[in-house]
Scaffold this active site. Structure first.
Site, PDB file in Angstrom:
ATOM      1  N   ASP A  31       0.905  -0.966   0.269  1.00 32.74           N
ATOM      2  CA  ASP A  31      -0.099  -0.041  -0.063  1.00 32.74           C
ATOM      3  C   ASP A  31       0.796   0.873  -0.312  1.00 32.74           C
ATOM      4  OD1 ASP A  31      -3.072   0.680   0.578  1.00 32.74           O
ATOM      5  OD2 ASP A  31      -1.686   2.219   0.928  1.00 32.74           O
ATOM      6  N   ASN A  87     -12.763  -2.758   1.859  1.00 33.46           N
ATOM      7  CA  ASN A  87     -13.724  -2.181   2.387  1.00 33.46           C
ATOM      8  C   ASN A  87     -15.015  -2.276   1.167  1.00 33.46           C
ATOM      9  OD1 ASN A  87     -12.744  -1.548   4.975  1.00 33.46           O
ATOM     10  ND2 ASN A  87     -11.184  -0.125   3.238  1.00 33.46           N
ATOM     11  N   VAL A  96     -10.849   2.988  -4.048  1.00 34.13           N
ATOM     12  CA  VAL A  96     -10.593   2.583  -4.948  1.00 34.13           C
ATOM     13  C   VAL A  96     -11.436   1.244  -5.200  1.00 34.13           C
ATOM     14  CG1 VAL A  96      -9.078   1.106  -7.008  1.00 34.13           C
ATOM     15  CG2 VAL A  96      -8.162   3.059  -4.751  1.00 34.13           C
ATOM     16  N   HIS A 100     -10.738  -5.596  -3.329  1.00 28.06           N
ATOM     17  CA  HIS A 100      -8.819  -5.198  -3.393  1.00 28.06           C
ATOM     18  C   HIS A 100      -8.915  -6.045  -1.443  1.00 28.06           C
ATOM     19  CE1 HIS A 100      -9.603  -1.460  -2.327  1.00 28.06           C
ATOM     20  NE2 HIS A 100      -9.235  -1.541  -1.384  1.00 28.06           N
ATOM     21  N   HIS A 102      -6.979  -6.003   1.659  1.00 27.33           N
ATOM     22  CA  HIS A 102      -6.470  -5.568   3.324  1.00 27.33           C
ATOM     23  C   HIS A 102      -5.124  -6.281   3.052  1.00 27.33           C
ATOM     24  CE1 HIS A 102      -7.637  -0.923   2.014  1.00 27.33           C
ATOM     25  NE2 HIS A 102      -8.299  -1.738   1.735  1.00 27.33           N
TER      26      HIS A 102
HETATM   27  P1  5GP Z   1     -10.077   1.464   0.033  1.00 27.33           P
HETATM   28  O1  5GP Z   1      -9.664   2.495   0.602  1.00 27.33           O
HETATM   29  O2  5GP Z   1     -10.996   1.265  -1.241  1.00 27.33           O
HETATM   30  O3  5GP Z   1     -10.206   0.138   1.068  1.00 27.33           O
HETATM   31  O4  5GP Z   1      -8.625   1.135  -0.493  1.00 27.33           O
HETATM   32  C1  5GP Z   1      -7.327   1.718  -1.285  1.00 27.33           C
HETATM   33  C2  5GP Z   1      -5.767   0.976  -0.564  1.00 27.33           C
HETATM   34  O5  5GP Z   1      -4.756   1.979  -2.112  1.00 27.33           O
HETATM   35  C3  5GP Z   1      -5.594   2.513   0.450  1.00 27.33           C
HETATM   36  O6  5GP Z   1      -4.613   2.052   1.425  1.00 27.33           O
HETATM   37  C4  5GP Z   1      -4.386   3.008  -0.665  1.00 27.33           C
HETATM   38  O7  5GP Z   1      -3.728   3.900   0.145  1.00 27.33           O
HETATM   39  C5  5GP Z   1      -3.804   2.656  -1.700  1.00 27.33           C
HETATM   40  N1  5GP Z   1      -3.769   3.464  -2.736  1.00 27.33           N
HETATM   41  C6  5GP Z   1      -3.879   3.957  -3.057  1.00 27.33           C
HETATM   42  N2  5GP Z   1      -3.852   4.397  -4.483  1.00 27.33           N
HETATM   43  C7  5GP Z   1      -2.243   3.539  -4.216  1.00 27.33           C
HETATM   44  C8  5GP Z   1      -1.658   3.620  -5.542  1.00 27.33           C
HETATM   45  O8  5GP Z   1      -1.474   4.011  -6.560  1.00 27.33           O
HETATM   46  N3  5GP Z   1      -0.137   2.235  -5.748  1.00 27.33           N
HETATM   47  C9  5GP Z   1       0.090   1.535  -4.727  1.00 27.33           C
HETATM   48  N4  5GP Z   1       0.142   0.803  -3.589  1.00 27.33           N
HETATM   49  N5  5GP Z   1      -1.209   2.288  -3.584  1.00 27.33           N
HETATM   50  C10 5GP Z   1      -2.525   3.026  -3.635  1.00 27.33           C
END
Ligand code: 5GP
Length: 114
Positions: A31, A87, A96, A100, A102
């Site tokens: 992340d 999430n 996003v 996915h 975590h």
């Molecule tokens: P969500 O909030 O949708 O469950 O998780 C999205 C995660 O993707 C967040 O923890 C954020 O830090 C991570 N993230 C967003 N954009 C990027 C990226 O371009 N590269 C990486 N490695 N992580 C990302």
């Protein structure tokens, strides 16, 4: 057809990223904004937006994400425990719209989560 998410572009190698793991169904990356010493995202190649949009035939893919997280936990010797999080939706913290998992580990994680 909606625009590709950042995760789709990473999985398709349009945006460079270091893969902790990749196979025919998923990729795993660190992340960009880690919430724990180990914070890895396991991302299916298939662009399922979120759990709400899962179809019955996606069950094997999501099961594969969980097994991949388990395999990474073993490979990284996360012997003190780890947490898997998915999430779904704004109130849950989804940012996003590409499903996915975590994988979080390396510190005591609060319960209930914040
Ligand atoms: P969500 O909030 O949708 O469950 O998780 C999205 C995660 O993707 C967040 O923890 C954020 O830090 C991570 N993230 C967003 N954009 C990027 C990226 O371009 N590269 C990486 N490695 N992580 C990302």
């Amino acid at each position: 057809m909606s625009a590709k998410t950042i995760f789709q572009k990473i999985a398709d190698k349009e945006i460079p990223a270091k893969f902790e793991h990749e196979d025919e169904l998923c990729v795993a990356i660190r992340d960009i904004n880690p919430q724990a010493p180990t914070h890895i995202l396991i991302i299916p190649r298939k662009p399922i937006a979120r759990v709400e949009q899962m179809q019955p035939e996606d069950a094997a893919i999501v099961g594969h994400l969980v097994l991949t997280a388990r395999n990474l936990a073993q490979k990284l010797h996360l012997t003190h425990g780890f947490r898997l999080v998915i999430n779904n939706g704004r109130q849950a913290g989804e940012t996003v719209p590409h499903l996915h998992v975590h994988l979080l580990a390396g510190r005591d994680l609060d319960w209930p989560p914040g």
